[in-house]
Design an enzyme around this catalytic site. Structure first.
Site: not given
Ligand code: SD4
Length: 334
Positions: A191, A219-222, A242-243, A245
């Site tokens: 992200t 799905r919804v992430g962070d 990032t990472g 979520g």
């Molecule tokens: C998520 N955090 O949707 C995002 C994914 C991502 O670097 O690419 N984070 O979980």
């Protein structure tokens, strides 16, 4: 923490990076970038991953021209959203497991205003739709088809976000994964989260993503969740994540980083403590990556992550635009 004012900013300590963090490269810095406009701590731009360098350049230009933190943050991440080579954000982003690209984005200013869109389809710049949610509606979040309808009503046009390359990869994944389970591993990220401090001492944060690759549809992430994927408070600082979520949401990660800075921790220390909280709440932490970056209102920056493969880009007047490799909880080869 002592407030930084126009009177005392000249005496502040130069922007400091974690002693242990490694500054790796400044190849993409613009040597012709005009020198910084003086201000309380700013301007500073910090963003996640290698693609942060190009985003920082665009954000920096806005700040150099006297633009504000919010405009700079939006402008910066739009570069990444429009880059089809970035397979984790905007056009060219990996689709969900049904082959549909759905985007999450949020924007926040340090005064507390914020807007976000979740699982948005067909729109090239979700960050700009998030900003319209913030500025043109009484709401903070719009999701799915409602967010898309709002974007169209606001004059955004539709774009096919699924590139041929991305579709090819998705089909391969589907053929190789009959179980239809989205991958949860340390590679499934990237992200863009970008934080800005302008010459007036105002902060902003922007975060935009195509989310976890091959996620469940809907799905919804962070990233579009204020407090999880990003947070900004002019009194303290800003943070973004990032990472994986789900792990960030469980710890309310970015809000936690800002609150730790409020308690007096440096940006790096706040990120480290937040990563430890994530680890405490996610027993599978060895299988996932989470990284935080933070920007304090005095212009200091920092970051920390679970695994050592994370880096971020920082642009300051004194050191230009460069990559920084932060410390990680799990050491290299650990
Ligand atoms: C998520 N955090 O949707 C995002 C994914 C991502 O670097 O690419 N984070 O979980």
């Amino acid at each position: 923490m002592k407030p930084v004012t126009r009177r005392n900013f000249l005496h502040r300590v130069p922007v400091a990076l974690s002693a242990a963090a490694v500054v790796t490269a400044c190849a993409d810095s613009d040597p012709d970038a005009p020198s910084a406009v003086s201000g309380p701590g700013g301007p500073v731009v910090i963003s996640t991953w290698q693609h942060g360098l190009a985003a920082n350049e665009a954000a920096w230009k806005v700040l150099q021209a006297g633009g504000n933190a919010l405009d700079a943050a939006e402008t910066g991440v739009k570069i990444t959203e429009a880059d089809p080579e970035v397979s984790t954000v905007g056009i060219g982003g990996r689709p969900d497991r049904d082959g549909i690209v759905t985007l999450d984005a949020a924007i926040m200013d340090g005064a507390g205003d914020c807007g976000s869109v979740m699982a948005l389809q067909d729109i090239l710049h979700p960050i700009s739709v998030a900003r319209r949610v913030m500025e043109n509606t009484p709401h903070v979040m719009l999701a799915g088809e409602g967010a898309r309808q709002f974007a169209l009503a606001e004059g955004f046009t539709t774009t096919n976000l699924l590139t041929e390359e991305s579709e090819r990869e998705w089909k391969k994944w589907k053929a190789e994964n009959p179980g239809y389970r989205p991958p949860i591993n340390v590679e499934n990220h990237d992200t863009i989260g970008l934080l800005t401090l302008d010459q007036d001492g105002h902060l902003a944060a922007a975060c935009t993503t195509s989310g976890a690759a091959y996620k469940y549809h809907g799905r919804v992430g962070d990233s579009p969740i204020v407090g999880a994927g990003l947070y900004a408070d002019n009194e303290v600082g800003a943070a973004t994540a990032t990472g994986w979520g789900e792990a960030v949401v469980r710890a309310c990660g970015s809000f936690l980083v800002v609150e730790l800075m409020r308690q007096g921790h440096s940006p790096t220390e706040a990120c480290r403590l937040a990563v430890e909280r994530v680890i405490a709440k996610n027993p599978d932490y060895r299988e996932i990556q989470v990284g935080f970056i933070a920007l304090a209102k005095d212009g200091t920056t920092g970051g920390y992550c679970i695994h050592p493969d994370f880096d971020y880009a920082v642009y300051t007047a004194d050191a230009g635009n460069r990559m920084v490799v932060p410390d990680s909880k799990i050491p290299r080869n650990g």
